[in-house]
Scaffold this motif. Structure first.
Motif, PDB file in Angstrom:
ATOM      1  N   UNK A   1     -25.199  -6.442  34.716  1.00 54.59           N
ATOM      2  CA  UNK A   1     -26.467  -6.083  34.100  1.00 54.59           C
ATOM      3  C   UNK A   1     -27.585  -5.915  35.108  1.00 54.59           C
ATOM      4  N   UNK A   2     -28.796  -5.752  34.613  1.00 53.33           N
ATOM      5  CA  UNK A   2     -29.955  -5.453  35.455  1.00 53.33           C
ATOM      6  C   UNK A   2     -30.300  -6.580  36.424  1.00 53.33           C
ATOM      7  N   UNK A   3     -30.852  -6.167  37.563  1.00 55.27           N
ATOM      8  CA  UNK A   3     -31.267  -7.128  38.578  1.00 55.27           C
ATOM      9  C   UNK A   3     -32.434  -6.543  39.353  1.00 55.27           C
ATOM     10  N   UNK A   4     -33.392  -7.378  39.662  1.00 62.11           N
ATOM     11  CA  UNK A   4     -34.507  -6.937  40.491  1.00 62.11           C
ATOM     12  C   UNK A   4     -35.823  -6.924  39.742  1.00 62.11           C
ATOM     13  N   UNK A   5     -36.736  -6.091  40.223  1.00 53.73           N
ATOM     14  CA  UNK A   5     -38.103  -6.014  39.732  1.00 53.73           C
ATOM     15  C   UNK A   5     -38.179  -5.087  38.518  1.00 53.73           C
ATOM     16  N   UNK A   6     -38.149  -5.658  37.324  1.00 55.46           N
ATOM     17  CA  UNK A   6     -38.168  -4.845  36.104  1.00 55.46           C
ATOM     18  C   UNK A   6     -39.520  -4.176  35.877  1.00 55.46           C
ATOM     19  N   UNK A   7     -40.547  -4.627  36.564  1.00 59.00           N
ATOM     20  CA  UNK A   7     -41.873  -4.020  36.438  1.00 59.00           C
ATOM     21  C   UNK A   7     -42.159  -2.995  37.517  1.00 59.00           C
ATOM     22  N   UNK A   8     -41.126  -2.540  38.211  1.00 62.25           N
ATOM     23  CA  UNK A   8     -41.294  -1.645  39.355  1.00 62.25           C
ATOM     24  C   UNK A   8     -42.009  -0.332  38.992  1.00 62.25           C
ATOM     25  N   UNK A   9     -41.882   0.102  37.743  1.00 53.64           N
ATOM     26  CA  UNK A   9     -42.494   1.367  37.326  1.00 53.64           C
ATOM     27  C   UNK A   9     -43.556   1.195  36.241  1.00 53.64           C
ATOM     28  N   UNK A  10     -43.888  -0.040  35.899  1.00 53.27           N
ATOM     29  CA  UNK A  10     -44.814  -0.308  34.790  1.00 53.27           C
ATOM     30  C   UNK A  10     -46.157   0.386  34.958  1.00 53.27           C
ATOM     31  N   UNK A  11     -46.756   0.297  36.134  1.00 55.71           N
ATOM     32  CA  UNK A  11     -48.067   0.892  36.342  1.00 55.71           C
ATOM     33  C   UNK A  11     -48.002   2.416  36.501  1.00 55.71           C
ATOM     34  N   UNK A  12     -46.781   2.968  36.549  1.00 53.81           N
ATOM     35  CA  UNK A  12     -46.612   4.416  36.689  1.00 53.81           C
ATOM     36  C   UNK A  12     -46.245   5.078  35.358  1.00 53.81           C
ATOM     37  N   UNK A  13     -46.152   4.293  34.291  1.00 52.85           N
ATOM     38  CA  UNK A  13     -45.915   4.872  32.978  1.00 52.85           C
ATOM     39  C   UNK A  13     -44.609   4.498  32.305  1.00 52.85           C
ATOM     40  N   UNK A  14     -43.800   3.639  32.938  1.00 50.77           N
ATOM     41  CA  UNK A  14     -42.540   3.236  32.312  1.00 50.77           C
ATOM     42  C   UNK A  14     -42.502   1.712  32.204  1.00 50.77           C
ATOM     43  N   UNK A  15     -42.795   1.186  30.999  1.00 44.40           N
ATOM     44  CA  UNK A  15     -42.812  -0.265  30.807  1.00 44.40           C
ATOM     45  C   UNK A  15     -41.445  -0.904  31.048  1.00 44.40           C
ATOM     46  N   UNK A  16     -41.466  -2.193  31.327  1.00 42.84           N
ATOM     47  CA  UNK A  16     -40.243  -2.953  31.604  1.00 42.84           C
ATOM     48  C   UNK A  16     -39.200  -2.787  30.508  1.00 42.84           C
ATOM     49  N   UNK A  17     -39.613  -2.918  29.253  1.00 44.00           N
ATOM     50  CA  UNK A  17     -38.667  -2.850  28.133  1.00 44.00           C
ATOM     51  C   UNK A  17     -37.936  -1.510  28.105  1.00 44.00           C
ATOM     52  N   UNK A  18     -38.644  -0.425  28.403  1.00 48.28           N
ATOM     53  CA  UNK A  18     -38.015   0.902  28.405  1.00 48.28           C
ATOM     54  C   UNK A  18     -37.070   1.057  29.592  1.00 48.28           C
ATOM     55  N   UNK A  19     -37.447   0.539  30.731  1.00 49.70           N
ATOM     56  CA  UNK A  19     -36.579   0.602  31.911  1.00 49.70           C
ATOM     57  C   UNK A  19     -35.268  -0.132  31.647  1.00 49.70           C
ATOM     58  N   UNK A  20     -35.352  -1.293  31.026  1.00 49.93           N
ATOM     59  CA  UNK A  20     -34.156  -2.089  30.738  1.00 49.93           C
ATOM     60  C   UNK A  20     -33.223  -1.415  29.732  1.00 49.93           C
ATOM     61  N   UNK A  21     -33.743  -0.503  28.929  1.00 51.65           N
ATOM     62  CA  UNK A  21     -32.924   0.176  27.922  1.00 51.65           C
ATOM     63  C   UNK A  21     -32.209   1.405  28.477  1.00 51.65           C
ATOM     64  N   UNK A  22     -32.598   1.884  29.649  1.00 55.75           N
ATOM     65  CA  UNK A  22     -32.003   3.103  30.204  1.00 55.75           C
ATOM     66  C   UNK A  22     -30.570   2.850  30.641  1.00 55.75           C
ATOM     67  N   UNK A  23     -29.684   3.786  30.326  1.00 50.98           N
ATOM     68  CA  UNK A  23     -28.276   3.666  30.708  1.00 50.98           C
ATOM     69  C   UNK A  23     -27.792   4.920  31.443  1.00 50.98           C
TER      70      UNK A  23
END
Length: 193
Positions: free
Chosen positions: A150-172
């Motif tokens: 599963x996911x590992x690392x900085x889940x907020x890496x793109x939050x300030x650029x328009x992709x929230x953590x929750x959406x990043x975690x859902x990408x497959x």
């Protein structure tokens, strides 16, 4: 099949370029590659995607340490490019732990009988009892160094650029296209795909 691309933020939006990873052997090499693509030390994103298995995002902001997100660490660990991203720090291991892990992997088939102990049911029973306590006090065993699924690392890496953590975690699958779309960089990424 792998795909790798760089997205560099500029005053006029995002600039995309595909990148060859043949000469990249470490996270430091990858970070240097990103910094070379940077305009005025602005944000550069490096995307690495192995079709239907995993993707990674490395964010480099000027001279700051890179921020890393990997969608599936155990799948990435089986990839030479994924291994670049799965640093000791990201995995929560002491530096140099990969040497210890390699040594432990060589011992995987040992059952205690190599030192002359007889292979008796009593030995297996004791070993089974030890397994019941695994993970409580023994953090030096191989289980402490297993790469998580599963996911590992900085889940907020793109939050300030328009992709929230929750959406990043859902990408497959086809994650790069969805990330680029959220960043407003879908068209420029498509030009290098």
């Amino acid at each position: 099949m792998y795909f790798a691309a760089l997205l560099a933020r500029t005053e006029d939006g995002w600039k995309a370029s595909d990148t060859e990873l043949d000469d990249v052997e470490s996270l430091s090499d990858l970070t240097d590659l990103a910094r070379e693509a940077s305009v005025d030390e602005d944000t550069v994103l490096v995307f690495i995607e192995q079709e239907d298995a995993w993707f990674g995002v490395i964010r480099v902001d000027g001279e700051e340490d890179p921020r890393i997100y990997v969608s599936n660490a155990s799948a990435a660990a089986r990839s030479s490019y994924g291994e670049i991203l799965l640093t000791d720090e990201l995995l929560g291991r002491e530096p140099g732990a990969e040497v210890t892990i390699a040594a432990l992997e060589e011992l995987v088939g040992l059952d205690g009988t190599e030192d002359g102990e007889p292979d008796t049911p009593d030995n297996h029973d004791n070993h089974d009892n030890h397994d019941d306590n695994a993970g409580t006090d023994d953090d030096d065993g191989p289980d402490a160094d297993v790469v998580p699924a599963g996911p590992l690392g900085d889940t907020g890496v793109l939050s300030d650029l328009g992709l929230p953590e929750a959406e990043l975690l859902m990408l497959r699958t086809d994650a790069m296209a969805e990330i680029a779309d959220a960043l407003g960089a879908a068209e420029v990424l498509e030009t290098v795909r």
